[in-house]
Design a protein around this motif. Structure first.
Motif, PDB file in Angstrom:
ATOM      1  N   MET A  29       0.625  -1.119  -0.232  1.00 31.18           N
ATOM      2  CA  MET A  29      -0.382  -0.026  -0.019  1.00 31.18           C
ATOM      3  C   MET A  29       0.739   1.688  -0.143  1.00 31.18           C
ATOM      4  SD  MET A  29      -3.222  -0.899  -0.336  1.00 31.18           S
ATOM      5  CE  MET A  29      -2.718  -1.947  -1.099  1.00 31.18           C
ATOM      6  N   ALA A  30       1.640   1.041   0.862  1.00 30.45           N
ATOM      7  CA  ALA A  30       3.038   2.226   0.878  1.00 30.45           C
ATOM      8  C   ALA A  30       3.324   2.706  -0.654  1.00 30.45           C
ATOM      9  CB  ALA A  30       3.860   2.447   2.147  1.00 30.45           C
ATOM     10  N   ILE A  31       3.958   1.885  -0.964  1.00 32.52           N
ATOM     11  CA  ILE A  31       4.960   1.501  -2.214  1.00 32.52           C
ATOM     12  C   ILE A  31       3.394   2.570  -3.999  1.00 32.52           C
ATOM     13  CG2 ILE A  31       5.029   0.642  -5.103  1.00 32.52           C
ATOM     14  CD1 ILE A  31       6.640  -1.014  -2.736  1.00 32.52           C
ATOM     15  N   LEU A  32       2.245   1.630  -3.032  1.00 27.58           N
ATOM     16  CA  LEU A  32       0.908   2.423  -4.196  1.00 27.58           C
ATOM     17  C   LEU A  32       0.605   3.910  -3.698  1.00 27.58           C
ATOM     18  CD1 LEU A  32      -1.424  -0.816  -4.581  1.00 27.58           C
ATOM     19  CD2 LEU A  32       0.026   0.203  -6.173  1.00 27.58           C
ATOM     20  N   GLY A  33       0.818   4.213  -2.988  1.00 28.21           N
ATOM     21  CA  GLY A  33       0.994   5.194  -2.190  1.00 28.21           C
ATOM     22  C   GLY A  33       1.508   6.666  -2.595  1.00 28.21           C
ATOM     23  N   VAL A  34       3.205   5.827  -2.772  1.00 26.35           N
ATOM     24  CA  VAL A  34       4.244   6.909  -2.572  1.00 26.35           C
ATOM     25  C   VAL A  34       4.064   6.817  -5.109  1.00 26.35           C
ATOM     26  CG1 VAL A  34       6.565   7.154  -3.958  1.00 26.35           C
ATOM     27  CG2 VAL A  34       5.945   6.466  -1.592  1.00 26.35           C
ATOM     28  N   LEU A  35       4.122   5.833  -5.500  1.00 27.80           N
ATOM     29  CA  LEU A  35       3.103   5.895  -7.144  1.00 27.80           C
ATOM     30  C   LEU A  35       2.305   6.935  -6.976  1.00 27.80           C
ATOM     31  CD1 LEU A  35       4.212   2.044  -8.075  1.00 27.80           C
ATOM     32  CD2 LEU A  35       6.114   4.438  -8.182  1.00 27.80           C
ATOM     33  N   SER A  36       1.332   6.925  -7.032  1.00 26.75           N
ATOM     34  CA  SER A  36       0.422   8.329  -6.704  1.00 26.75           C
ATOM     35  C   SER A  36       0.572   9.376  -6.454  1.00 26.75           C
ATOM     36  CB  SER A  36      -1.344   7.839  -5.796  1.00 26.75           C
ATOM     37  OG  SER A  36      -0.815   6.327  -5.520  1.00 26.75           O
ATOM     38  N   GLY A  37       1.048   9.967  -5.610  1.00 25.36           N
ATOM     39  CA  GLY A  37       2.105  10.844  -5.495  1.00 25.36           C
ATOM     40  C   GLY A  37       3.125  11.471  -6.203  1.00 25.36           C
TER      41      GLY A  37
END
Length: 583
Positions: A29-37
């Motif tokens: 989830m954290a990786i997806l969050g950074v990519l979303s950023g």
């Protein structure tokens, strides 16, 4: 040893093995969050290109603006969910670590426990484990995502222009060099900080524990000076440590993000030569600015990682400490006879033996007394019988079984141990007595308190049996604490009773009451007692005279008076002291 050679990251991951699935999902989830950023950066690049090409209009830009908004919201939601999940896993891990440490302490010998100060145990079990919360909750999801995401960005830059992709990374190793100059001494410095913190904790605990003596002897200034020195040493160490790292870290934080130093001039030159389109150049500039932020965020965890590595070493000193070697299956005992054969024992090998070649036999149902000068080894013998330490030389048997072949829980069930310094928990009097038998009713507790001669003084208290005794029982007198300890032992109803100077704090007026209580406690049981007042053991079935770590003689009171010069001297001194009290 194999664990110690592993990296701190692997050791932390191993510590959290029960929560791996939650942490792995939190990382995802954290990786997806950074990519979303990164989506808003990409959208901004598209819009800027349209503006420069004069092809931008509101209808074309709205989808990109909406996508940027979705990316921003997605980053917030994904990182929030990741953080919540990792914290949930972390608190479960910390609870498990604490429980494992506390359960382990119960399996360690008293020697291992006493080798460390109370401040040290408190520091590990409370402060150090608690300080791992931030590291564990944020380390895996955030550090992992902040490493993976820039790698994906760099791959995207290579597709746009491999030359500018390489140039965008030039300042990163330069900044890293400055950081490494400060980090190479970090593990040693942090270990030193733990030791200095330990000294400060020990100083604080000692100051608080000794406050009564400090006040009584007006030693406030001298005692405070030692405490103040420890606190100032702690503050000075951290100030000097941070000061020594300031220049390197400042250079790292300023050089690493300066990616445009290489990208802008080179990109402009490539554009003027026609080697890159304006569209690709703008996208490279925007995306390159998103590389270093996550990397710096990831490197911030190096500090936490080093701290966690040192903390895990402290935790492992508990979890990997040698346990007392006893089986789990109950042993079949043939009675309650106790035998020691050629037992020698040392708390610390370097300090020499406390006991040397001890051989004795205590028969079931008899009254046995250890007497001798202070420091002769009497208490050590009783503590070995109670299983507080394992021996390396000789043999101890209970009911014909080697004590090492009897589970510690079974030994504890067979023995009620009452010392002169019995500890009471900061709970009610009722619950402190009930510790002798977990499921005892209130009536059983009160009945045993009457037998121990403490019911009257308990009912005289404002809250009776519900009176809280304070930490260590400080709200009660020494004699009152002792009688409650006797009541607790009576409630346990164990077949072997060990009294280590159980009347030490009892005043003469209450000694008769306590002796009557002890008589009820030990009726039909095997009694082992240590007493300085020889008049209390004249009727013992066996008196064992201990001196300089050896059994010097055994017999009844009358037999020892006839054959032991040392016992005669002790008896005469005791009688003389009693006569002096009467005068």
């Amino acid at each position: 040893m194999e664990q110690k050679n592993q990296s701190p990251l692997r050791r932390i991951w191993a510590l959290a093995k029960t929560e791996h699935k939650k942490l792995e999902f939190a990382i995802f989830m954290a990786i997806l969050g950074v990519l979303s950023g990164f989506i808003p950066y990409f959208c901004a690049g598209i819009i800027i290109i349209k503006l420069l090409n004069q092809t931008a209009n509101l209808s074309d830009c709205i989808p990109w603006l909406a996508l940027a908004l979705v990316g921003s919201i997605g980053k917030v939601l994904l990182t929030t969910f990741s953080t919540a999940l990792s914290h949930k896993a972390t608190f479960a891990v910390l609870a498990e670590v604490r429980n494992n440490c506390v359960h382990k302490l119960a399996k360690l010998s008293m020697g291992t426990l006493q080798n460390q100060s109370v401040g040290r145990w408190k520091s590990i079990l409370v402060d150090q484990i608690e300080s791992m919360e931030t590291t564990l909750a944020h380390l895996f999801p955030e550090m992992t995502s902040n490493i993976i995401s820039p790698l994906l960005l760099i791959i995207a830059l290579f597709f746009l222009d491999w030359r500018l992709a390489l140039l965008s990374m030039v300042t990163i190793p330069i900044g890293m060099i400055f950081m490494m100059t400060t980090m190479k001494t970090y593990p040693a410095k942090y270990r030193e900080s733990v030791q200095i913190g330990k000294k400060m904790n020990d100083s604080i605990v000692e100051y608080i524990n000794g406050i009564e003596v400090i006040k009584a002897y007006n030693q406030g200034n001298e005692a405070y000076a030692g405490y103040e020195e420890a606190v100032n040493a702690n503050a000075s160490f951290f100030y000097n440590w941070m000061k020594s790292t300031q220049f390197g870290m400042a250079c790292y934080r300023n050089f690493s993000p300066a990616v445009l130093i290489g990208v802008l001039p080179a990109g402009l030159a490539f554009y003027l030569r026609g080697n890159i389109t304006s569209t690709d150049l703008i996208m490279v500039i925007i995306l390159s600015m998103g590389i270093v932020g996550p990397i710096i965020a990831a490197t911030n965890f190096i500090d936490s990682l080093a701290q966690a590595g040192t903390i895990i070493e402290s935790i492992e000193t508990i979890l990997n400490a040698p346990e007392q070697h006893h089986p789990k299956e109950p042993a079949v005992l043939a009675g309650m006879d106790i035998e020691m054969n050629h037992v020698s024992f040392a708390y610390e090998k370097e300090q020499g033996n406390i006991l040397t070649d001890i051989t004795l036999k205590i028969r079931e149902g008899t009254v046995n007394a250890f007497v001798g000068p202070s420091g002769s080894g009497k208490s050590t013998i009783t503590k070995l019988i109670a299983g507080f330490w394992d021996i390396e030389t000789g043999s101890i048997q209970i009911g014909g079984k080697e004590i090492s072949e009897i589970p510690l829980t079974q030994i504890a069930d067979q023995i009620a141990y009452v010392s002169q310094d019995n500890f009471l928990f900061d709970d009610t009097i009722r619950e402190n007595i009930r510790m002798g038998k977990e499921h005892a009713t209130d009536k059983e507790v009160e009945a045993v308190a009457k037998k121990a001669g403490c019911d009257a003084f308990i009912r005289g208290l404002e809250h009776g049996y519900e009176t809280r005794v304070g930490g260590g029982g400080t709200h009660l007198s020494g004699g009152e604490r002792q009688r409650i300890a006797i009541a607790r032992a009576m409630l346990k109803d164990a077949p072997i009773v060990i009294l280590d100077e159980a009347t030490a704090y009892i005043d003469p007026e209450n000694e008769a009451v306590l002796q009557k209580a002890i008589s009820k406690l030990v009726k039909g049981k095997t009694l082992i007692m240590i007493a300085h007042r020889l008049s209390t053991i004249v009727d013992a079935d066996q008196i064992l005279l201990v001196d300089q770590g050896q059994i010097q003689d055994t017999g009844t009171h009358q037999q020892l008076l006839q054959k032991s010069e040392l016992y005669q001297k002790m008896w005469n001194a005791h009688i003389g002291a009693k006569d002096g009290e009467l005068v």
